[in-house]
Design a protein around this motif. Structure first.
Motif, PDB file in Angstrom:
ATOM      1  N   LEU A   1      48.310  70.741   7.872  1.00 48.80           N
ATOM      2  CA  LEU A   1      48.506  69.314   7.615  1.00 48.80           C
ATOM      3  C   LEU A   1      47.847  68.881   6.312  1.00 48.80           C
ATOM      4  CD1 LEU A   1      48.003  67.820  11.198  1.00 48.80           C
ATOM      5  CD2 LEU A   1      50.145  68.112   9.943  1.00 48.80           C
ATOM      6  N   LEU A   2      46.686  69.470   5.996  1.00 44.41           N
ATOM      7  CA  LEU A   2      45.982  69.106   4.770  1.00 44.41           C
ATOM      8  C   LEU A   2      46.728  69.560   3.519  1.00 44.41           C
ATOM      9  CD1 LEU A   2      42.265  69.863   5.779  1.00 44.41           C
ATOM     10  CD2 LEU A   2      43.367  67.630   5.521  1.00 44.41           C
ATOM     11  N   GLN A   3      47.536  70.614   3.651  1.00 43.97           N
ATOM     12  CA  GLN A   3      48.291  71.106   2.500  1.00 43.97           C
ATOM     13  C   GLN A   3      49.559  70.284   2.256  1.00 43.97           C
ATOM     14  OE1 GLN A   3      48.590  75.554   2.119  1.00 43.97           O
ATOM     15  NE2 GLN A   3      47.584  75.510   4.115  1.00 43.97           N
ATOM     16  N   ALA A   4      50.060  69.636   3.290  1.00 45.05           N
ATOM     17  CA  ALA A   4      51.346  68.946   3.201  1.00 45.05           C
ATOM     18  C   ALA A   4      51.431  67.929   2.054  1.00 45.05           C
ATOM     19  CB  ALA A   4      51.668  68.279   4.530  1.00 45.05           C
ATOM     20  N   PRO A   5      50.403  67.076   1.823  1.00 42.82           N
ATOM     21  CA  PRO A   5      50.529  66.111   0.716  1.00 42.82           C
ATOM     22  C   PRO A   5      50.695  66.777  -0.639  1.00 42.82           C
ATOM     23  CG  PRO A   5      48.752  65.485   2.207  1.00 42.82           C
ATOM     24  CD  PRO A   5      49.167  66.857   2.604  1.00 42.82           C
ATOM     25  N   PHE A   6      50.040  67.913  -0.853  1.00 44.94           N
ATOM     26  CA  PHE A   6      50.150  68.603  -2.137  1.00 44.94           C
ATOM     27  C   PHE A   6      51.571  69.122  -2.343  1.00 44.94           C
ATOM     28  CE2 PHE A   6      45.694  68.769  -0.983  1.00 44.94           C
ATOM     29  CZ  PHE A   6      45.053  68.462  -2.174  1.00 44.94           C
ATOM     30  N   PHE A   7      52.157  69.682  -1.283  1.00 46.29           N
ATOM     31  CA  PHE A   7      53.535  70.159  -1.388  1.00 46.29           C
ATOM     32  C   PHE A   7      54.493  68.991  -1.638  1.00 46.29           C
ATOM     33  CE2 PHE A   7      52.012  73.716   1.543  1.00 46.29           C
ATOM     34  CZ  PHE A   7      51.747  74.556   0.471  1.00 46.29           C
ATOM     35  N   SER A   8      54.217  67.856  -1.015  1.00 51.33           N
ATOM     36  CA  SER A   8      55.074  66.683  -1.204  1.00 51.33           C
ATOM     37  C   SER A   8      55.019  66.186  -2.643  1.00 51.33           C
ATOM     38  CB  SER A   8      54.654  65.560  -0.243  1.00 51.33           C
ATOM     39  OG  SER A   8      54.809  65.959   1.103  1.00 51.33           O
ATOM     40  N   VAL A   9      53.816  66.200  -3.217  1.00 52.76           N
ATOM     41  CA  VAL A   9      53.666  65.771  -4.620  1.00 52.76           C
ATOM     42  C   VAL A   9      54.455  66.691  -5.545  1.00 52.76           C
ATOM     43  CG1 VAL A   9      52.032  65.625  -6.548  1.00 52.76           C
ATOM     44  CG2 VAL A   9      51.464  64.580  -4.344  1.00 52.76           C
ATOM     45  N   MET A  10      54.329  68.014  -5.331  1.00 55.96           N
ATOM     46  CA  MET A  10      55.038  68.955  -6.205  1.00 55.96           C
ATOM     47  C   MET A  10      56.545  68.833  -6.019  1.00 55.96           C
ATOM     48  SD  MET A  10      52.688  72.383  -6.448  1.00 55.96           S
ATOM     49  CE  MET A  10      52.566  72.696  -4.678  1.00 55.96           C
ATOM     50  N   TYR A  11      56.982  68.657  -4.781  1.00 54.40           N
ATOM     51  CA  TYR A  11      58.417  68.497  -4.528  1.00 54.40           C
ATOM     52  C   TYR A  11      58.946  67.271  -5.263  1.00 54.40           C
ATOM     53  CZ  TYR A  11      62.687  67.091  -2.165  1.00 54.40           C
ATOM     54  OH  TYR A  11      63.966  66.672  -1.903  1.00 54.40           O
ATOM     55  N   ARG A  12      58.240  66.158  -5.152  1.00 53.27           N
ATOM     56  CA  ARG A  12      58.698  64.926  -5.813  1.00 53.27           C
ATOM     57  C   ARG A  12      58.661  65.081  -7.325  1.00 53.27           C
ATOM     58  NH1 ARG A  12      60.033  59.875  -4.573  1.00 53.27           N
ATOM     59  NH2 ARG A  12      59.398  58.124  -5.888  1.00 53.27           N
ATOM     60  N   LEU A  13      57.631  65.742  -7.837  1.00 53.99           N
ATOM     61  CA  LEU A  13      57.502  65.927  -9.280  1.00 53.99           C
ATOM     62  C   LEU A  13      58.676  66.723  -9.840  1.00 53.99           C
ATOM     63  CD1 LEU A  13      55.948  65.872 -11.975  1.00 53.99           C
ATOM     64  CD2 LEU A  13      54.716  67.911 -11.186  1.00 53.99           C
ATOM     65  N   PHE A  14      59.038  67.819  -9.168  1.00 53.61           N
ATOM     66  CA  PHE A  14      60.039  68.720  -9.732  1.00 53.61           C
ATOM     67  C   PHE A  14      61.466  68.406  -9.289  1.00 53.61           C
ATOM     68  CE2 PHE A  14      56.196  71.624  -9.642  1.00 53.61           C
ATOM     69  CZ  PHE A  14      55.880  71.359 -10.964  1.00 53.61           C
ATOM     70  N   THR A  15      61.642  67.322  -8.537  1.00 52.58           N
ATOM     71  CA  THR A  15      63.005  66.918  -8.185  1.00 52.58           C
ATOM     72  C   THR A  15      63.356  65.544  -8.756  1.00 52.58           C
ATOM     73  OG1 THR A  15      62.212  66.033  -6.064  1.00 52.58           O
ATOM     74  CG2 THR A  15      63.105  68.277  -6.067  1.00 52.58           C
ATOM     75  N   THR A  16      62.362  64.663  -8.892  1.00 52.03           N
ATOM     76  CA  THR A  16      62.630  63.355  -9.501  1.00 52.03           C
ATOM     77  C   THR A  16      62.109  63.312 -10.937  1.00 52.03           C
ATOM     78  OG1 THR A  16      60.548  62.410  -8.696  1.00 52.03           O
ATOM     79  CG2 THR A  16      62.455  62.244  -7.255  1.00 52.03           C
ATOM     80  N   ALA A  17      61.071  64.112 -11.217  1.00 51.83           N
ATOM     81  CA  ALA A  17      60.562  64.322 -12.574  1.00 51.83           C
ATOM     82  C   ALA A  17      60.422  63.061 -13.411  1.00 51.83           C
ATOM     83  CB  ALA A  17      61.431  65.325 -13.304  1.00 51.83           C
ATOM     84  N   PRO A  18      59.307  62.329 -13.272  1.00 51.40           N
ATOM     85  CA  PRO A  18      59.082  61.182 -14.155  1.00 51.40           C
ATOM     86  C   PRO A  18      58.936  61.656 -15.606  1.00 51.40           C
ATOM     87  CG  PRO A  18      57.076  61.752 -12.970  1.00 51.40           C
ATOM     88  CD  PRO A  18      58.165  62.591 -12.387  1.00 51.40           C
ATOM     89  N   GLY A  19      59.146  60.757 -16.537  1.00 52.11           N
ATOM     90  CA  GLY A  19      59.056  61.158 -17.939  1.00 52.11           C
ATOM     91  C   GLY A  19      60.276  61.970 -18.340  1.00 52.11           C
ATOM     92  N   HIS A  20      60.070  62.980 -19.166  1.00 49.09           N
ATOM     93  CA  HIS A  20      61.177  63.775 -19.694  1.00 49.09           C
ATOM     94  C   HIS A  20      61.039  65.240 -19.285  1.00 49.09           C
ATOM     95  CE1 HIS A  20      62.385  60.293 -22.052  1.00 49.09           C
ATOM     96  NE2 HIS A  20      61.126  60.161 -22.428  1.00 49.09           N
ATOM     97  N   LEU A  21      60.450  65.482 -18.133  1.00 50.76           N
ATOM     98  CA  LEU A  21      60.194  66.860 -17.706  1.00 50.76           C
ATOM     99  C   LEU A  21      61.480  67.661 -17.557  1.00 50.76           C
ATOM    100  CD1 LEU A  21      57.878  68.764 -16.871  1.00 50.76           C
ATOM    101  CD2 LEU A  21      58.274  68.062 -14.519  1.00 50.76           C
ATOM    102  N   LEU A  22      62.527  67.043 -17.016  1.00 51.66           N
ATOM    103  CA  LEU A  22      63.767  67.754 -16.760  1.00 51.66           C
ATOM    104  C   LEU A  22      64.691  67.809 -17.971  1.00 51.66           C
ATOM    105  CD1 LEU A  22      64.720  66.719 -13.113  1.00 51.66           C
ATOM    106  CD2 LEU A  22      63.213  68.522 -13.938  1.00 51.66           C
ATOM    107  N   ASP A  23      64.229  67.278 -19.110  1.00 55.12           N
ATOM    108  CA  ASP A  23      65.044  67.368 -20.321  1.00 55.12           C
ATOM    109  C   ASP A  23      64.981  68.758 -20.936  1.00 55.12           C
ATOM    110  OD1 ASP A  23      65.674  64.737 -19.970  1.00 55.12           O
ATOM    111  OD2 ASP A  23      64.282  63.971 -21.485  1.00 55.12           O
TER     112      ASP A  23
END
Length: 229
Positions: A100-122
């Motif tokens: 359970l303690l690891q779940a928030p970290f995985f959620s952050v990485m999932y959101r980062l690499f699928t919605t990608a704020p900024g120009h990460l996915l460019d």
């Protein structure tokens, strides 16, 4: 507003870290390095979960005997199981908290690499945009990159399912859930697929390391039976 939006402050911090890495290495490599760094930071939690899993494996034969012996007396069975786990210094849900303690970290990485704020996915990998998705591939380069990604994920899933088949506590059909990862990757942008690949590869290596025979060599191999009351 998405439920995951509460993670946005952490996502922005993670984005800044990946962006800083991307000034020294290609963005695709930065995604992999960041994922591995986060997984390394979470390794102590994985070690705790592995200890709980080994304890359950040691106790499994005695738990089965108790369930058979007290099948008609649930109250007695619960007392015996509680005493057994207390004697071993563990519990039936000992590995739940680390997960359970690891779940928030995985959620952050999932959101980062699928919605990608900024120009990460460019950015691109072998000419393929990190924002591209497998089901929308239409060029030879895109097909090649996504095929390689899927092949790597399938190989890891096959290895994980095979290892689970020979685990001390059999998982039965649940071991085939590993193949959900390559299927899920078909729905993600390339950046998300790279994150899944790096994280899954880390998990495979980590589980091999934590569950290798030498890892539990110092653990007690036998559990004393509880005396009948």
């Amino acid at each position: 507003m998405s439920v995951l939006s509460v993670l946005d402050p952490a996502v922005r911090l993670a984005h800044a870290a990946v962006a800083a890495l991307a000034t020294a290495v290609p963005t695709a490599v930065a995604i992999v390095l960041f994922t591995l760094a986060v997984r390394a930071a979470l390794h102590p939690l994985a070690r705790s979960a592995a200890r709980a899993e080994r304890a359950r494996a040691r106790l499994a034969p005695e738990v089965a005997r108790l369930r058979e012996r007290h099948a008609k007396d649930p109250a007695r069975l619960n007392r015996e199981l509680l005493a057994l786990h207390r004697a071993e210094g563990t519990g039936p849900f000992a590995g739940l908290l680390p997960a359970l303690l690891q779940a928030p970290f995985f959620s952050v990485m999932y959101r980062l690499f699928t919605t990608a704020p900024g120009h990460l996915l460019d950015a691109t990998l072998a000419g393929v945009p990190l924002a591209a998705r497998p089901l929308a591939a239409h060029t030879p380069a895109q097909f090649a990159v996504f095929a390689a990604l899927e092949a790597a994920l399938l190989a890891l899933a096959w290895s994980g399912a095979r290892r689970a088949k020979h685990a001390p506590v059999p998982t039965g059909p649940l071991r085939w859930l590993a193949f959900g990862t390559p299927l899920f990757a078909l729905l993600l942008p390339l950046a998300g697929g790279l994150y899944l690949l790096a994280s899954t590869a880390w998990t495979a290596a980590e589980r091999w390391y934590l569950h290798r025979p030498a890892a539990g060599a110092g653990a007690p191999q036998a559990v004393g039976r509880q005396a009948a009351r």
